[in-house]
Design a protein around this motif. Structure first.
Motif, mmCIF file in Angstrom:
data_model
loop_
_atom_site.group_PDB
_atom_site.id
_atom_site.type_symbol
_atom_site.label_atom_id
_atom_site.label_comp_id
_atom_site.label_asym_id
_atom_site.label_seq_id
_atom_site.Cartn_x
_atom_site.Cartn_y
_atom_site.Cartn_z
ATOM 1 N N ALA A 57 2.895 -40.199 32.457
ATOM 2 C CA ALA A 57 2.265 -40.532 33.739
ATOM 3 C C ALA A 57 2.667 -39.530 34.819
ATOM 4 C CB ALA A 57 2.661 -41.950 34.154
ATOM 5 N N THR A 58 3.935 -39.111 34.782
ATOM 6 C CA THR A 58 4.408 -38.118 35.754
ATOM 7 C C THR A 58 3.677 -36.798 35.577
ATOM 8 O OG1 THR A 58 6.612 -39.129 35.850
ATOM 9 C CG2 THR A 58 6.413 -36.837 36.571
ATOM 10 N N ILE A 59 3.512 -36.372 34.320
ATOM 11 C CA ILE A 59 2.808 -35.119 34.042
ATOM 12 C C ILE A 59 1.353 -35.215 34.476
ATOM 13 C CG2 ILE A 59 2.016 -33.597 32.196
ATOM 14 C CD1 ILE A 59 4.637 -34.208 30.740
ATOM 15 N N ASN A 60 0.709 -36.338 34.201
ATOM 16 C CA ASN A 60 -0.677 -36.517 34.620
ATOM 17 C C ASN A 60 -0.805 -36.446 36.137
ATOM 18 O OD1 ASN A 60 -1.965 -36.779 32.111
ATOM 19 N ND2 ASN A 60 -1.393 -38.942 31.947
ATOM 20 N N SER A 61 0.181 -37.042 36.824
ATOM 21 C CA SER A 61 0.167 -37.020 38.286
ATOM 22 C C SER A 61 0.317 -35.605 38.826
ATOM 23 C CB SER A 61 1.295 -37.910 38.825
ATOM 24 O OG SER A 61 1.387 -37.832 40.233
ATOM 25 N N LEU A 62 1.231 -34.826 38.212
ATOM 26 C CA LEU A 62 1.432 -33.439 38.639
ATOM 27 C C LEU A 62 0.206 -32.584 38.357
ATOM 28 C CD1 LEU A 62 5.120 -32.885 37.463
ATOM 29 C CD2 LEU A 62 4.309 -33.056 39.829
ATOM 30 N N ASN A 63 -0.445 -32.837 37.216
ATOM 31 C CA ASN A 63 -1.654 -32.088 36.892
ATOM 32 C C ASN A 63 -2.794 -32.417 37.848
ATOM 33 O OD1 ASN A 63 -0.567 -30.678 34.741
ATOM 34 N ND2 ASN A 63 -1.157 -32.222 33.229
ATOM 35 N N LEU B 31 5.519 -34.976 23.126
ATOM 36 C CA LEU B 31 4.917 -35.020 24.448
ATOM 37 C C LEU B 31 4.137 -33.734 24.716
ATOM 38 C CD1 LEU B 31 4.705 -36.793 26.951
ATOM 39 C CD2 LEU B 31 6.735 -35.661 27.857
ATOM 40 N N CYS B 32 4.729 -32.595 24.343
ATOM 41 C CA CYS B 32 4.037 -31.309 24.510
ATOM 42 C C CYS B 32 2.745 -31.279 23.705
ATOM 43 C CB CYS B 32 4.936 -30.151 24.083
ATOM 44 S SG CYS B 32 6.253 -29.743 25.254
ATOM 45 N N SER B 33 2.843 -31.730 22.443
ATOM 46 C CA SER B 33 1.662 -31.697 21.595
ATOM 47 C C SER B 33 0.584 -32.617 22.124
ATOM 48 C CB SER B 33 2.036 -32.090 20.156
ATOM 49 O OG SER B 33 2.534 -33.417 20.109
ATOM 50 N N GLY B 34 1.011 -33.703 22.764
ATOM 51 C CA GLY B 34 0.042 -34.616 23.350
ATOM 52 C C GLY B 34 -0.763 -33.983 24.462
ATOM 53 N N PHE B 35 -0.204 -32.955 25.080
ATOM 54 C CA PHE B 35 -0.915 -32.255 26.145
ATOM 55 C C PHE B 35 -1.442 -30.907 25.679
ATOM 56 C CE2 PHE B 35 1.443 -35.404 28.451
ATOM 57 C CZ PHE B 35 0.576 -35.770 29.469
ATOM 58 N N GLY B 36 -1.447 -30.703 24.364
ATOM 59 C CA GLY B 36 -2.076 -29.515 23.821
ATOM 60 C C GLY B 36 -1.278 -28.239 23.926
ATOM 61 N N VAL B 37 0.034 -28.341 24.091
ATOM 62 C CA VAL B 37 0.879 -27.144 24.157
ATOM 63 C C VAL B 37 2.059 -27.329 23.211
ATOM 64 C CG1 VAL B 37 0.255 -26.602 26.533
ATOM 65 C CG2 VAL B 37 2.271 -28.019 26.081
ATOM 66 N N THR B 38 2.581 -26.224 22.750
ATOM 67 C CA THR B 38 3.788 -26.266 21.930
ATOM 68 C C THR B 38 5.006 -26.117 22.830
ATOM 69 O OG1 THR B 38 3.849 -23.871 21.622
ATOM 70 C CG2 THR B 38 2.523 -25.147 20.058
ATOM 71 N N VAL B 39 6.182 -26.384 22.262
ATOM 72 C CA VAL B 39 7.413 -26.198 23.019
ATOM 73 C C VAL B 39 7.561 -24.734 23.416
ATOM 74 C CG1 VAL B 39 9.931 -26.326 22.913
ATOM 75 C CG2 VAL B 39 8.540 -28.169 21.937
#
Length: 211
Positions: free
Chosen positions: A53-59, A4-12
């Protein structure tokens, strides 16, 4: 979690840094989620898109409160001694006047003040208290401050479950006294944030009194 992190371009590790968490917390989270997903593959398949979807909403609509700013301003903070005296004076007086409670001889010293500071910081930053520097700096070292660790745990448990009368009533009274104090401190921190002032590290932040 790692996918999930990698999907948003960040590492853990980067996610940990954004949340001011120790690396061990991210590693433990990855293992916990992986173990759960391995045992509940069908549920994991449903939850992953929901989490995205939750992360997209928060962003798209970030929370109004900057918790990261609060965390960083409170790094190294303790309740100032004058504030602690003012907070606990009514509790000391009530205990001294109570026929039974005065026999407890409650210790309102520095360790309880430090633990109360931890509770306040965890509350207004919505943090896991065990991840905050004040807790880790006292419990992840040798020798470990076991009395501090145990008292912090006790205050957290009482705050979550509550007590009614008896031996723990002074603890609940302290937690109730901390609630408005924490709210005023949060408002003060947020007001400073709006003025784009630099983070206050490793110093006490006195709370403006309501005069």
């Amino acid at each position: 979690m790692s996918s999930l992190c990698s999907g948003f371009g960040v590492t853990v590790a980067q996610a940990n840094a954004e949340l001011d968490l120790p690396d061990a917390f991210g590693i433990a989270a990855v293992h916990a989620v992986k173990n759960w997903a391995d045992q509940h593959s069908s549920a994991a398949a449903v939850d992953a898109p929901a989490a995205a979807a939750t992360i997209n909403s928060l962003n798209a609509d970030p929370p109004a409160i900057n918790y990261r700013h609060r965390r960083r301003r409170l790094d190294g903070w303790l309740i100032p001694a004058n504030d602690w005296d003012a907070l606990t004076e009514p509790l000391r007086r009530a205990e001294a006047e109570h026929e039974v409670l005065r026999l407890l001889r409650t210790d309102w010293g520095p360790r309880k003040r430090d633990c109360a500071s931890l509770i306040v910081a965890a509350t207004i930053t919505r943090s896991d208290y065990t991840a905050l520097p004040l807790f880790r700096n006292r419990t992840h070292v040798r020798p470990t401050d076991l009395p501090f660790r145990n008292l912090a745990y006790k205050l957290m448990m009482y705050g979550r479950r509550g007590v009614h009368g008896g031996r723990g009533s002074h603890t609940l009274a302290l937690l109730h006294a901390l609630e408005p104090y924490a709210q005023r401190l949060a408002a003060q921190l947020d007001d400073i944030s709006a003025q784009h002032l630099p983070y206050a590290r490793r110093r006490q932040i006195p709370l403006t009194s309501d005069k």
